[in-house]
Scaffold this active site. Sequence first.
Site, PDB file in Angstrom:
ATOM      1  CE  LYS A 199     -24.034  23.593 -29.670  1.00  0.00           C
ATOM      2  NZ  LYS A 199     -25.349  23.707 -29.230  1.00  0.00           N
TER       3      LYS A 199
ATOM      4  CE  LYS B 102     -17.350  26.027 -25.610  1.00  0.00           C
ATOM      5  NZ  LYS B 102     -18.361  24.813 -25.764  1.00  0.00           N
TER       6      LYS B 102
END
Length: 298
Positions: A172, A240
Site C-alpha cells: 500500500k 500520513k
Amino acid sequence: MAERIGWIGLGIMGKPMAANLLRAGYELTVHSRSRGPVEELTQMGARAADSPREVADGSEVIITMLPDSPDVSQAVAGENGVLEGAPSGSLLIDMSTISPVVARELAEAARGRGVGMLDAPVSGGDVGARQATLSIMAGGSAEDFARAEPIFKVLGKTITHVGSSGAGQVVKACNQIVVALTIEAVSEALVLGSKAGVDPEVIIKVLSGGMASNRVMEMRGRNFLEHDFTPGFKVDLHHKDLGIALAAGGEYGVSLPVTAIVGQMLHALRTRGMGAQDHSALLTLIEDWAQHTVGGRD
Ligand code: NAD
C-alpha cells in the site's frame, strides 16, 4: 454459514464497505466515533455497539477501517479494545492504511490471544468502496487469508495475498507513492499547458491516449478542471501515507527523494487549512507558484 462480522470505523470508506456486507446478507455489529453513520447502518439492519470490545464480543471476524496507526492501536490493543473482547479463534482484519511495523506488532499481540490477524489495506478510493471494486492487498497467514476471501470478494475485485504480516501495508505504501507523484506530475503538466494557452481539457484528452495516460487523470480529471476538491481522499490521509512510506524507506535504507518533496507539498496544503480537501487540491500549490488558474485567462 456466513461468519458474524464486527465493523469499526464508518468514514468515507468504512460506511459503504460495511453497507455492501449488509446487502450481501452478513450479520453486522458496528461502531464508529461519529453517530450519524452508525444510525444509517442500523437502519439497514446492523446492530450498534458502544466500544471496539463490544464489537468483538460475539463477532467471528472483526474489521477495522480507521484513519491512522494510533487509531488502530487504540481500537485493537487499548482499553476496551478488540483484543479484550475477541474470542479465541476469531479473525481480525485491519483494512486501514497504517505503518507496516505497527501492523506486525498488532498481529503479534493478536496471536498471543489466539486471534488471527491480516493487514489488508485497499486502493480504489471512495468510488471503489461504493461499487465494491476495491483492490485489496493482504498480509498474514495463508489460512487467515483463505478464511477472509469470501468477505474480500464482497468488498473488492482484485484480491491478492501479498505475503506475511505487514506485507499488505508495504504494498500500500508503494501504491501511495505512485498516486501522489502522479497527482503532482499531472498538476505540473496542466498548469504549464494551460498557462501556455492550451485548453486543459484537450491536454487531458490527448495525454489519455498515449503513454502518459493514468488513473489519476481518469478519476480526478473533472476535479482538476472544475477545481472541485470535495474528498475523495483527504490531503491529511495522503500526507500520513507518505510519512509511512518515508519511515519504511528509512528502515530499509531506501532514499525516496521525490516522495519527500511531495510530502512537504501536502504538508503546506495542511498548513493552509486544506487538510480535509481532496488530494487533487495539490494542483492549487502549482497554480499559486505559477500565478495561473488552470482554465483561466491569466
Ligand atoms: P475517514 O476519516 O473518512 O473515516 C474514518 C472513520 O473512523 C470516521 O468515521 C471516524 O469517526 C472513525 N474513527 C476514527 N477514530 C476512531 C476510533 N478510535 N474509534 C472508532 N471510530 C473512529 O477516513 P477514510 O477516508 O474512510 O479512510 C479510512 C482508512 O482507509 C485510512 O487509513 C485511509 O488512509 C484508508 N483509505 C482511504 C481511501 C479513500 O479514498 N478515502 C482509499 C484507500 C484507503
